[in-house]
Design a protein around this motif. Sequence first.
Motif, PDB file in Angstrom:
ATOM      1  N   ALA A  23      -5.207 -82.164  29.193  1.00  0.00           N
ATOM      2  CA  ALA A  23      -5.493 -80.906  28.512  1.00  0.00           C
ATOM      3  C   ALA A  23      -5.001 -80.999  27.080  1.00  0.00           C
ATOM      4  O   ALA A  23      -4.148 -81.819  26.753  1.00  0.00           O
ATOM      5  N   TYR A  24      -5.544 -80.189  26.249  1.00  0.00           N
ATOM      6  CA  TYR A  24      -5.038 -79.982  24.895  1.00  0.00           C
ATOM      7  C   TYR A  24      -5.284 -78.511  24.600  1.00  0.00           C
ATOM      8  O   TYR A  24      -6.269 -78.127  23.983  1.00  0.00           O
ATOM      9  N   LYS A  25      -4.388 -77.700  25.142  1.00  0.00           N
ATOM     10  CA  LYS A  25      -4.575 -76.256  25.124  1.00  0.00           C
ATOM     11  C   LYS A  25      -3.343 -75.597  24.525  1.00  0.00           C
ATOM     12  O   LYS A  25      -2.223 -75.903  24.917  1.00  0.00           O
ATOM     13  N   GLY A  26      -3.543 -74.689  23.582  1.00  0.00           N
ATOM     14  CA  GLY A  26      -2.432 -73.983  22.977  1.00  0.00           C
ATOM     15  C   GLY A  26      -1.717 -73.095  23.980  1.00  0.00           C
ATOM     16  O   GLY A  26      -2.331 -72.547  24.889  1.00  0.00           O
ATOM     17  N   ILE A  27      -0.401 -72.990  23.818  1.00  0.00           N
ATOM     18  CA  ILE A  27       0.408 -72.154  24.707  1.00  0.00           C
ATOM     19  C   ILE A  27       1.414 -71.360  23.889  1.00  0.00           C
ATOM     20  O   ILE A  27       1.745 -71.721  22.756  1.00  0.00           O
ATOM     21  N   VAL A  28       1.899 -70.302  24.487  1.00  0.00           N
ATOM     22  CA  VAL A  28       3.027 -69.539  23.967  1.00  0.00           C
ATOM     23  C   VAL A  28       3.983 -69.352  25.127  1.00  0.00           C
ATOM     24  O   VAL A  28       3.558 -69.036  26.243  1.00  0.00           O
ATOM     25  N   VAL A  41       1.753 -76.967  22.960  1.00  0.00           N
ATOM     26  CA  VAL A  41       0.483 -77.470  23.469  1.00  0.00           C
ATOM     27  C   VAL A  41       0.685 -77.973  24.891  1.00  0.00           C
ATOM     28  O   VAL A  41       1.655 -78.685  25.164  1.00  0.00           O
ATOM     29  N   ALA A  42      -0.230 -77.612  25.787  1.00  0.00           N
ATOM     30  CA  ALA A  42      -0.240 -78.180  27.137  1.00  0.00           C
ATOM     31  C   ALA A  42      -0.970 -79.513  27.060  1.00  0.00           C
ATOM     32  O   ALA A  42      -2.104 -79.580  26.584  1.00  0.00           O
ATOM     33  N   GLY A  49       1.684 -76.891  37.936  1.00  0.00           N
ATOM     34  CA  GLY A  49       2.576 -77.244  36.850  1.00  0.00           C
ATOM     35  C   GLY A  49       1.855 -77.791  35.644  1.00  0.00           C
ATOM     36  O   GLY A  49       0.628 -77.851  35.604  1.00  0.00           O
ATOM     37  N   ALA A  50       2.648 -78.197  34.634  1.00  0.00           N
ATOM     38  CA  ALA A  50       2.072 -78.695  33.385  1.00  0.00           C
ATOM     39  C   ALA A  50       3.095 -79.515  32.612  1.00  0.00           C
ATOM     40  O   ALA A  50       4.295 -79.421  32.850  1.00  0.00           O
ATOM     41  N   ARG A  51       2.589 -80.302  31.669  1.00  0.00           N
ATOM     42  CA  ARG A  51       3.419 -80.974  30.670  1.00  0.00           C
ATOM     43  C   ARG A  51       3.184 -80.255  29.354  1.00  0.00           C
ATOM     44  O   ARG A  51       2.048 -80.184  28.880  1.00  0.00           O
ATOM     45  N   LEU A  52       4.237 -79.700  28.783  1.00  0.00           N
ATOM     46  CA  LEU A  52       4.146 -78.920  27.565  1.00  0.00           C
ATOM     47  C   LEU A  52       4.837 -79.656  26.432  1.00  0.00           C
ATOM     48  O   LEU A  52       5.930 -80.189  26.610  1.00  0.00           O
ATOM     49  N   SER A  53       4.216 -79.665  25.251  1.00  0.00           N
ATOM     50  CA  SER A  53       4.766 -80.351  24.076  1.00  0.00           C
ATOM     51  C   SER A  53       5.145 -79.336  23.005  1.00  0.00           C
ATOM     52  O   SER A  53       4.398 -78.391  22.740  1.00  0.00           O
ATOM     53  N   PHE A  54       6.300 -79.588  22.379  1.00  0.00           N
ATOM     54  CA  PHE A  54       6.832 -78.746  21.315  1.00  0.00           C
ATOM     55  C   PHE A  54       7.398 -79.651  20.229  1.00  0.00           C
ATOM     56  O   PHE A  54       7.573 -80.844  20.439  1.00  0.00           O
ATOM     57  N   CYS A  55       7.739 -79.070  19.074  1.00  0.00           N
ATOM     58  CA  CYS A  55       8.417 -79.852  18.030  1.00  0.00           C
ATOM     59  C   CYS A  55       9.767 -80.341  18.547  1.00  0.00           C
ATOM     60  O   CYS A  55      10.176 -81.456  18.270  1.00  0.00           O
ATOM     61  N   GLU A  56      10.456 -79.480  19.301  1.00  0.00           N
ATOM     62  CA  GLU A  56      11.734 -79.829  19.925  1.00  0.00           C
ATOM     63  C   GLU A  56      11.917 -78.925  21.140  1.00  0.00           C
ATOM     64  O   GLU A  56      11.351 -77.844  21.212  1.00  0.00           O
ATOM     65  N   THR A  57      12.721 -79.377  22.085  1.00  0.00           N
ATOM     66  CA  THR A  57      12.853 -78.623  23.334  1.00  0.00           C
ATOM     67  C   THR A  57      14.263 -78.113  23.600  1.00  0.00           C
ATOM     68  O   THR A  57      14.484 -77.423  24.587  1.00  0.00           O
ATOM     69  N   PHE A  58      15.229 -78.423  22.739  1.00  0.00           N
ATOM     70  CA  PHE A  58      16.618 -78.100  23.052  1.00  0.00           C
ATOM     71  C   PHE A  58      16.875 -76.604  23.198  1.00  0.00           C
ATOM     72  O   PHE A  58      17.774 -76.205  23.927  1.00  0.00           O
ATOM     73  N   ALA A  59      16.124 -75.749  22.529  1.00  0.00           N
ATOM     74  CA  ALA A  59      16.354 -74.299  22.596  1.00  0.00           C
ATOM     75  C   ALA A  59      15.559 -73.609  23.694  1.00  0.00           C
ATOM     76  O   ALA A  59      15.684 -72.397  23.883  1.00  0.00           O
ATOM     77  N   ILE A  60      14.764 -74.362  24.436  1.00  0.00           N
ATOM     78  CA  ILE A  60      13.946 -73.773  25.497  1.00  0.00           C
ATOM     79  C   ILE A  60      14.782 -73.681  26.772  1.00  0.00           C
ATOM     80  O   ILE A  60      15.341 -74.680  27.219  1.00  0.00           O
ATOM     81  N   PRO A  61      14.875 -72.476  27.357  1.00  0.00           N
ATOM     82  CA  PRO A  61      15.708 -72.301  28.552  1.00  0.00           C
ATOM     83  C   PRO A  61      15.070 -72.911  29.794  1.00  0.00           C
ATOM     84  O   PRO A  61      13.895 -73.287  29.774  1.00  0.00           O
ATOM     85  N   ARG A  80      11.292 -78.772  35.075  1.00  0.00           N
ATOM     86  CA  ARG A  80      11.630 -79.816  36.053  1.00  0.00           C
ATOM     87  C   ARG A  80      12.165 -81.065  35.379  1.00  0.00           C
ATOM     88  O   ARG A  80      12.928 -81.816  35.960  1.00  0.00           O
ATOM     89  N   TRP A  81      11.730 -81.345  34.147  1.00  0.00           N
ATOM     90  CA  TRP A  81      12.250 -82.461  33.368  1.00  0.00           C
ATOM     91  C   TRP A  81      12.080 -82.127  31.895  1.00  0.00           C
ATOM     92  O   TRP A  81      11.318 -81.248  31.529  1.00  0.00           O
ATOM     93  N   ARG A  82      12.815 -82.848  31.042  1.00  0.00           N
ATOM     94  CA  ARG A  82      12.817 -82.536  29.612  1.00  0.00           C
ATOM     95  C   ARG A  82      13.057 -83.804  28.801  1.00  0.00           C
ATOM     96  O   ARG A  82      13.882 -84.632  29.158  1.00  0.00           O
ATOM     97  N   SER A  83      12.333 -83.937  27.695  1.00  0.00           N
ATOM     98  CA  SER A  83      12.602 -84.973  26.701  1.00  0.00           C
ATOM     99  C   SER A  83      12.778 -84.265  25.355  1.00  0.00           C
ATOM    100  O   SER A  83      12.802 -83.035  25.303  1.00  0.00           O
ATOM    101  N   MET A  84      12.853 -84.999  24.271  1.00  0.00           N
ATOM    102  CA  MET A  84      13.055 -84.384  22.960  1.00  0.00           C
ATOM    103  C   MET A  84      11.890 -83.471  22.562  1.00  0.00           C
ATOM    104  O   MET A  84      12.099 -82.451  21.925  1.00  0.00           O
ATOM    105  N   SER A  85      10.657 -83.837  22.951  1.00  0.00           N
ATOM    106  CA  SER A  85       9.498 -83.047  22.513  1.00  0.00           C
ATOM    107  C   SER A  85       8.631 -82.516  23.650  1.00  0.00           C
ATOM    108  O   SER A  85       7.732 -81.722  23.398  1.00  0.00           O
ATOM    109  N   ASP A  86       8.875 -82.932  24.877  1.00  0.00           N
ATOM    110  CA  ASP A  86       8.043 -82.512  26.018  1.00  0.00           C
ATOM    111  C   ASP A  86       8.909 -81.954  27.139  1.00  0.00           C
ATOM    112  O   ASP A  86      10.051 -82.367  27.308  1.00  0.00           O
ATOM    113  N   ILE A  87       8.308 -81.060  27.907  1.00  0.00           N
ATOM    114  CA  ILE A  87       8.942 -80.608  29.146  1.00  0.00           C
ATOM    115  C   ILE A  87       7.891 -80.564  30.242  1.00  0.00           C
ATOM    116  O   ILE A  87       6.717 -80.308  29.993  1.00  0.00           O
TER     117      ILE A  87
END
Length: 94
Positions: A23-28, A41-42, A49-61, A80-87
């Motif tokens: 997918a390449y779908k915008g998310i909020v 972006v998903a 479930g999904a893999r979501l991409s952000f500029c950074e993930t540290f502030a996402i609860p 369920r899992w987290r990296s620097m830019s994806d969850i």
Amino acid sequence: MTHALPDVSHDTQERRLAQRRRAYKGIVINFNGGTSTFEGVARNLSETGARLSFCETFAIPPEFLVRFSGDMAWRPAVVRWRSMSDIGVAFHRP
């Protein structure tokens, strides 16, 4: 004395409940009672479930609401899992 290596083949098997599709779908995402939002972006998506991409993930609860572009409904999600830019998230049933 010889030591056998543990069988880890089960760790490489697919553990998702549903097949993911690209997918390449915008998310909020929304958290803190609606006072905090992030856009992203998903990258892949399934019913569970999904893999979501952000500029950074540290502030996402660990839990939040997610809405996909073109959809009016918010879906509860848990990380369920987290990296620097994806969850990776699993969707909760409302």
